[in-house]
Write a protein that holds these residues in place. Structure first.
Motif, mmCIF file in Angstrom:
data_model
loop_
_atom_site.group_PDB
_atom_site.id
_atom_site.type_symbol
_atom_site.label_atom_id
_atom_site.label_comp_id
_atom_site.label_asym_id
_atom_site.label_seq_id
_atom_site.Cartn_x
_atom_site.Cartn_y
_atom_site.Cartn_z
ATOM 1 N N ALA A 294 6.620 5.927 -8.195
ATOM 2 C CA ALA A 294 7.089 5.208 -9.380
ATOM 3 C C ALA A 294 7.150 3.703 -9.129
ATOM 4 C CB ALA A 294 8.458 5.729 -9.809
ATOM 5 N N GLY A 295 7.566 3.321 -7.928
ATOM 6 C CA GLY A 295 7.620 1.905 -7.590
ATOM 7 C C GLY A 295 6.241 1.274 -7.537
ATOM 8 N N ALA A 296 5.281 2.001 -6.946
ATOM 9 C CA ALA A 296 3.907 1.491 -6.893
ATOM 10 C C ALA A 296 3.340 1.323 -8.293
ATOM 11 C CB ALA A 296 3.033 2.439 -6.067
ATOM 12 N N GLU A 297 3.656 2.258 -9.172
ATOM 13 C CA GLU A 297 3.172 2.173 -10.550
ATOM 14 C C GLU A 297 3.787 0.991 -11.280
ATOM 15 O OE1 GLU A 297 1.180 2.900 -14.007
ATOM 16 O OE2 GLU A 297 0.858 3.902 -12.068
ATOM 17 N N ALA A 298 5.093 0.765 -11.099
ATOM 18 C CA ALA A 298 5.750 -0.372 -11.750
ATOM 19 C C ALA A 298 5.153 -1.690 -11.269
ATOM 20 C CB ALA A 298 7.259 -0.335 -11.461
ATOM 21 N N TRP A 299 4.997 -1.821 -9.984
ATOM 22 C CA TRP A 299 4.444 -3.033 -9.377
ATOM 23 C C TRP A 299 2.983 -3.218 -9.803
ATOM 24 C CZ3 TRP A 299 5.499 -4.118 -3.462
ATOM 25 C CH2 TRP A 299 4.986 -5.374 -3.115
ATOM 26 N N GLY A 300 2.194 -2.161 -9.613
ATOM 27 C CA GLY A 300 0.762 -2.247 -9.900
ATOM 28 C C GLY A 300 0.447 -2.498 -11.363
ATOM 29 N N SER A 301 1.262 -1.943 -12.267
ATOM 30 C CA SER A 301 0.973 -2.106 -13.697
ATOM 31 C C SER A 301 1.056 -3.569 -14.123
ATOM 32 C CB SER A 301 1.930 -1.256 -14.532
ATOM 33 O OG SER A 301 3.269 -1.714 -14.399
ATOM 34 N N GLU B 30 0.814 -1.221 0.000
ATOM 35 C CA GLU B 30 0.000 0.000 0.000
ATOM 36 C C GLU B 30 0.845 1.267 0.000
ATOM 37 O OE1 GLU B 30 -4.228 -0.508 1.822
ATOM 38 O OE2 GLU B 30 -2.792 -1.039 3.393
ATOM 39 N N GLN B 31 2.140 1.140 -0.194
ATOM 40 C CA GLN B 31 3.011 2.321 -0.215
ATOM 41 C C GLN B 31 3.090 2.892 -1.628
ATOM 42 O OE1 GLN B 31 6.643 0.806 1.530
ATOM 43 N NE2 GLN B 31 6.006 1.324 3.603
ATOM 44 N N GLY B 32 3.281 4.205 -1.709
ATOM 45 C CA GLY B 32 3.295 4.874 -3.001
ATOM 46 C C GLY B 32 1.925 5.444 -3.327
ATOM 47 N N GLY B 33 1.840 6.123 -4.449
ATOM 48 C CA GLY B 33 0.615 6.819 -4.818
ATOM 49 C C GLY B 33 -0.555 5.909 -5.110
ATOM 50 N N ALA C 48 -1.416 -2.370 -4.470
ATOM 51 C CA ALA C 48 -2.690 -3.014 -4.151
ATOM 52 C C ALA C 48 -3.872 -2.106 -4.484
ATOM 53 C CB ALA C 48 -2.720 -3.410 -2.680
ATOM 54 N N GLY C 49 -3.741 -0.831 -4.155
ATOM 55 C CA GLY C 49 -4.812 0.117 -4.468
ATOM 56 C C GLY C 49 -5.014 0.291 -5.958
ATOM 57 N N LEU C 50 -3.910 0.342 -6.705
ATOM 58 C CA LEU C 50 -4.015 0.459 -8.161
ATOM 59 C C LEU C 50 -4.739 -0.748 -8.751
ATOM 60 C CD1 LEU C 50 -0.422 1.784 -8.957
ATOM 61 C CD2 LEU C 50 -2.551 3.003 -9.415
ATOM 62 N N LEU C 51 -4.406 -1.929 -8.262
ATOM 63 C CA LEU C 51 -5.056 -3.130 -8.768
ATOM 64 C C LEU C 51 -6.538 -3.149 -8.395
ATOM 65 C CD1 LEU C 51 -5.059 -5.891 -10.116
ATOM 66 C CD2 LEU C 51 -4.303 -6.887 -7.948
ATOM 67 N N ALA C 52 -6.855 -2.835 -7.160
ATOM 68 C CA ALA C 52 -8.253 -2.859 -6.721
ATOM 69 C C ALA C 52 -9.105 -1.913 -7.556
ATOM 70 C CB ALA C 52 -8.343 -2.501 -5.238
ATOM 71 N N TYR D 106 12.754 4.531 -7.643
ATOM 72 C CA TYR D 106 11.487 3.826 -7.465
ATOM 73 C C TYR D 106 11.222 3.476 -5.997
ATOM 74 C CZ TYR D 106 11.230 3.095 -12.533
ATOM 75 O OH TYR D 106 11.142 3.274 -13.890
ATOM 76 N N LEU D 107 12.175 3.854 -5.126
ATOM 77 C CA LEU D 107 12.091 3.476 -3.717
ATOM 78 C C LEU D 107 12.215 4.698 -2.821
ATOM 79 C CD1 LEU D 107 14.544 0.433 -3.919
ATOM 80 C CD2 LEU D 107 12.038 0.296 -3.803
ATOM 81 N N ASP D 108 11.583 4.626 -1.657
ATOM 82 C CA ASP D 108 11.777 5.691 -0.682
ATOM 83 C C ASP D 108 13.036 5.400 0.142
ATOM 84 O OD1 ASP D 108 11.106 3.814 1.307
ATOM 85 O OD2 ASP D 108 9.033 4.493 1.440
ATOM 86 N N GLU D 109 13.294 6.213 1.134
ATOM 87 C CA GLU D 109 14.539 6.083 1.893
ATOM 88 C C GLU D 109 14.591 4.804 2.721
ATOM 89 O OE1 GLU D 109 12.983 8.954 5.579
ATOM 90 O OE2 GLU D 109 14.601 9.627 4.244
ATOM 91 N N ASP D 110 13.440 4.165 2.936
ATOM 92 C CA ASP D 110 13.400 2.905 3.680
ATOM 93 C C ASP D 110 13.259 1.696 2.763
ATOM 94 O OD1 ASP D 110 13.528 4.153 6.246
ATOM 95 O OD2 ASP D 110 11.407 4.705 6.038
ATOM 96 N N SER D 111 13.524 1.890 1.476
ATOM 97 C CA SER D 111 13.436 0.840 0.454
ATOM 98 C C SER D 111 12.013 0.371 0.182
ATOM 99 C CB SER D 111 14.317 -0.370 0.812
ATOM 100 O OG SER D 111 15.687 0.005 0.801
ATOM 101 N N GLY D 112 11.043 1.157 0.616
ATOM 102 C CA GLY D 112 9.652 0.878 0.239
ATOM 103 C C GLY D 112 9.326 1.535 -1.090
#
Length: 280
Positions: A262-269, A111-114, A119-123, A252-258
């Motif tokens: 951009a990462g959420a978009e890559a994963w969700g797509s 659920e991290q990222g925009g 998960a939100g993008l997929l839902a 594609y990652l934040d400072e905690d590697s989440g």
């Protein structure tokens, strides 16, 4: 005799005058009618219309109707990329007039990222594409797979769901849960899912890639191999990210590697393509 002839002539003249007067009156009446009302006769073979040119009043105009429900042909297109068991389950529920309950469950990263993360993008995509046929819930858990399994009965009722898309906390497990135990936890989840619904489907997806992962990469490769051996569908989104040895992945990652946006978009797509056939 002469008087009689004169009377006849007068009678004839009166009759002619009456006829002439009647004729003139009739012509005037016709002229008055033409000035007040114009009657246009429709060409033969064309019926009167209902206000729309060329559409007979006694015939219903054809309309394209969409009642907002998913159609059989749409389901076939959407499920083109799915594992056979998953596609079969969707078709079975569709033919029975039932909805499909999907659970997306994993670490906090899902659920991290925009836009609510991957998960939100997929839902959101499933709600639009399947027109409500697939109902999606999301559970994120900031712990290890062991902690999740220990609290599973409190966190989720797997028996409610037809499909579970599971990210098995591999990154959270790093250095805390050995690979073999993670795999056992996955099987525990699958057993709980299929205990109520034998045809329920478990799908796996890996946690997010990180920069230069070291042993974590071994964990991910082991997860993919485990899924293949056990016949569990595996949705691999890593190819949509930059290479883990490339500095570009840090974008594609934040400072905690989440995942960031951009990462959420890559994963969700990748998830959207898998579940909606849009990657074809």
């Amino acid at each position: 005799m002469i008087a009689r002839k004169i009377a006849v002539a007068i009678f004839i003249l009166v009759c002619l005058a009456a006829l002439l007067f009647s004729y003139n009156s009739w012509k005037q009446k016709l002229a008055g009618t033409s000035s007040d009302e114009t009657v246009v006769e429709a060409p033969s073979g064309i019926a009167a219309t209902d206000g729309e040119q060329g559409v007979p009043a006694d015939k219903e105009r054809p309309t394209t109707r969409d009642d907002g429900r998913l159609k059989d042909s749409e389901l076939a297109t959407l499920s083109a990329n799915l594992d056979g068991r998953m596609a079969g389950l969707l078709d079975s529920r569709f033919q029975a007039g039932e909805h499909v309950k999907l659970l997306i469950v994993g670490s906090q990263a899902i659920e991290q990222g925009g836009n609510g993360g991957a998960a939100g993008l997929l839902a959101d995509s499933l709600a639009d594409a399947y027109k409500g046929f697939i109902e999606t819930d999301i559970i994120s858990f900031a712990g290890t797979s062991r902690e999740f399994i220990e609290q599973m009965d409190e966190l989720v009722d797997f028996g409610v769901y037809d499909v579970v898309l599971f990210e098995p906390f591999t990154l959270n497990n790093n250095g805390r849960v050995v690979i073999e135990d993670e795999h056992r936890h996955i099987l525990r989840g699958r057993d709980a899912l299929q205990e109520v619904k034998e045809d329920a489907v478990l799908l796996l997806m890996p946690s997010q890639p990180i920069f230069r992962p070291n042993f974590y990469l071994t964990q991910i490769r082991s997860l993919e191999n485990f899924a293949a051996v056990r016949g569990i569908p595996y949705v691999d989104h890593w190819a949509a990210w930059p290479d883990v040895a490339d500095d570009a992945i840090l974008n594609y990652l934040d400072e905690d590697s989440g995942p960031n946006d951009a990462g959420a978009e890559a994963w969700g797509s990748v998830l959207v393509d898998y579940f909606t056939g849009s990657g074809e």
